[in-house]
Design a protein around this motif. Structure first.
Motif, mmCIF file in Angstrom:
data_model
loop_
_atom_site.group_PDB
_atom_site.id
_atom_site.type_symbol
_atom_site.label_atom_id
_atom_site.label_comp_id
_atom_site.label_asym_id
_atom_site.label_seq_id
_atom_site.Cartn_x
_atom_site.Cartn_y
_atom_site.Cartn_z
ATOM 1 N N ALA A 1 0.825 -1.211 0.000
ATOM 2 C CA ALA A 1 0.000 0.000 0.000
ATOM 3 C C ALA A 1 0.856 1.255 0.000
ATOM 4 O O ALA A 1 0.561 2.225 -0.720
ATOM 5 C CB ALA A 1 -0.934 -0.004 1.209
ATOM 6 N N ARG B 1 1.220 4.166 -2.936
ATOM 7 C CA ARG B 1 0.908 5.569 -2.666
ATOM 8 C C ARG B 1 2.122 6.483 -2.865
ATOM 9 O O ARG B 1 2.068 7.668 -2.516
ATOM 10 C CB ARG B 1 0.354 5.718 -1.246
ATOM 11 N N PRO C 1 -9.603 -2.557 8.248
ATOM 12 C CA PRO C 1 -9.654 -2.052 6.871
ATOM 13 C C PRO C 1 -11.056 -2.108 6.279
ATOM 14 O O PRO C 1 -11.444 -1.209 5.521
ATOM 15 C CB PRO C 1 -8.696 -2.984 6.119
ATOM 16 N N GLU C 2 -11.810 -3.135 6.631
ATOM 17 C CA GLU C 2 -13.178 -3.264 6.121
ATOM 18 C C GLU C 2 -14.071 -2.136 6.635
ATOM 19 O O GLU C 2 -14.832 -1.532 5.876
ATOM 20 C CB GLU C 2 -13.747 -4.625 6.534
ATOM 21 N N ALA D 1 -13.106 1.129 5.006
ATOM 22 C CA ALA D 1 -13.655 1.213 3.647
ATOM 23 C C ALA D 1 -15.126 1.601 3.674
ATOM 24 O O ALA D 1 -15.597 2.363 2.820
ATOM 25 C CB ALA D 1 -13.464 -0.123 2.932
ATOM 26 N N GLY E 1 -15.466 5.155 3.732
ATOM 27 C CA GLY E 1 -14.846 5.860 2.621
ATOM 28 C C GLY E 1 -13.350 6.044 2.731
ATOM 29 O O GLY E 1 -12.763 6.858 2.008
ATOM 30 N N SER F 1 -9.796 4.380 2.148
ATOM 31 C CA SER F 1 -9.141 3.258 1.470
ATOM 32 C C SER F 1 -8.071 2.638 2.364
ATOM 33 O O SER F 1 -7.627 3.242 3.350
ATOM 34 C CB SER F 1 -8.499 3.728 0.166
ATOM 35 N N TYR F 2 -7.638 1.439 1.983
ATOM 36 C CA TYR F 2 -6.582 0.755 2.740
ATOM 37 C C TYR F 2 -5.318 1.612 2.779
ATOM 38 O O TYR F 2 -4.712 1.804 3.839
ATOM 39 C CB TYR F 2 -6.289 -0.599 2.085
ATOM 40 N N GLU G 1 -5.040 4.861 2.418
ATOM 41 C CA GLU G 1 -5.249 6.052 3.241
ATOM 42 C C GLU G 1 -5.201 5.698 4.719
ATOM 43 O O GLU G 1 -4.668 6.451 5.540
ATOM 44 C CB GLU G 1 -6.592 6.687 2.903
#
Length: 308
Positions: free
Chosen positions: A31, A35, A285-286, A289, A292, A294-295, A297
């Motif tokens: 991740a 990024r 993480p779920e 999400a 709003g 993201s993983y 972020e």
């Protein structure tokens, strides 16, 4: 955020949760690279970890360890002594939160309901039950449902428990015995100073043990959980209060059981996890999400807080 900083993702180690930690750590490394972070090192922790960190000179460590010693304050204390910033909770919070007796002692005076229980010597179980059946036995200092047993009237552990029966009494000298709370399995993640939402865990067979947590297809996550607004709000309030009282940083996850036949009185916090999983099956993480986030972020926000 300066994406040229050196981030070391600490993972693996030698706990019972090694494989899950490796999965979490690899996800974090990927991740960060996606990024645009240019200097990310994945480090599988061994006994020479201090020397390796001194050589790597990270600006920040992303702690992707689960279980001991990465979750109990040991690694946190080492990083404090080395003057290295790191994600998630600090030394004292980690040591308290992984100890189930200390957690009760800290949270219950603040009005946080937890199942009645007591610490027992494992050898005493061979003489008789510490509580009326059904009850739960779990290691006093482990996370992620490692070594948990539910002792029922018809369980094959024996009456009393047999020393030959497979269970946590064979591996740990002391266990926490708690009243078994019937009902639904729910969990709330806290990120920074915000409770994200409530997830219900529907288990295909058995209960939400270590294997169900980390084996694809064994547990269905309902996010957000189909519970009344007042119950959902109560759980989020309790998770946030536990996070604050314990002094958690970054993110935490509080697990609950709810006996809906008892209404609000049937809601109990089981434990607060200071190093929640970051695998593809993980709950934080779920929930992020669902809000709003993201993983990638989520990972970046944890690093920002560590450096802040």
């Amino acid at each position: 955020m300066n994406k040229d900083i050196h981030v070391v993702v600490l993972m693996g180690g030698w706990s019972a949760e090694r494989e899950v930690s490796l999965s979490s750590g690899k996800g974090v490394v990927k991740a960060l690279e996606e990024r645009g972070y240019t200097n990310v090192t994945g480090l599988d922790m061994d006994r020479d970890v201090a020397a390796k960190l001194a050589e790597l000179k990270p600006d920040v460590v992303f702690n992707a360890l689960h279980g001991t010693p990465g979750e109990d304050g040991s690694v946190q204390g080492m990083l404090d002594l080395m003057g290295i910033s790191y994600t998630h909770s600090g030394c004292t919070t980690s040591a308290v939160a992984i100890d189930k007796q200390l957690t009760k002692a800290v949270l219950e005076p603040h009005g946080i309901p937890m199942p009645p229980g007591k610490l027992v010597e494992s050898a005493s179980l061979y003489e008789g039950d510490p509580l009326p059946r059904p009850y739960v036995l779990k290691p006093a200092n482990e996370g992620s449902s490692v070594g948990v047993a539910i002792v029922t009237e018809d369980s094959n552990y024996g009456q009393p428990i047999s020393p030959q029966a497979k269970g946590p009494w064979q591996e740990f000298d002391r266990l926490m015995a708690e009243e078994f709370i019937a009902g639904r399995e729910l969990t709330v993640a806290v990120l920074g100073d915000e409770a994200l939402c409530v997830t219900e865990l529907v288990i295909d067979n058995g209960w939400y043990d270590y294997d169900h947590k980390y084996t694809d297809g064994q547990t269905t996550h309902i996010c957000p959980a189909e519970v009344s607004d007042d119950i959902a709000q109560r759980m989020m309030d309790l998770a946030l209060e536990a996070h604050r009282v314990l002094g958690c940083k970054g993110c935490s996850r509080s697990d609950f059981r709810w006996d809906e036949t008892r209404g609000m009185d049937g809601l109990f916090l089981l434990e607060t996890n200071t190093q929640p999983g970051m695998t593809p099956l993980s709950l934080v993480p779920e929930q992020a999400a669902a809000k709003g986030i993201s993983y990638g972020e989520l990972v970046e926000r944890l690093i920002e807080e560590a450096l802040g």
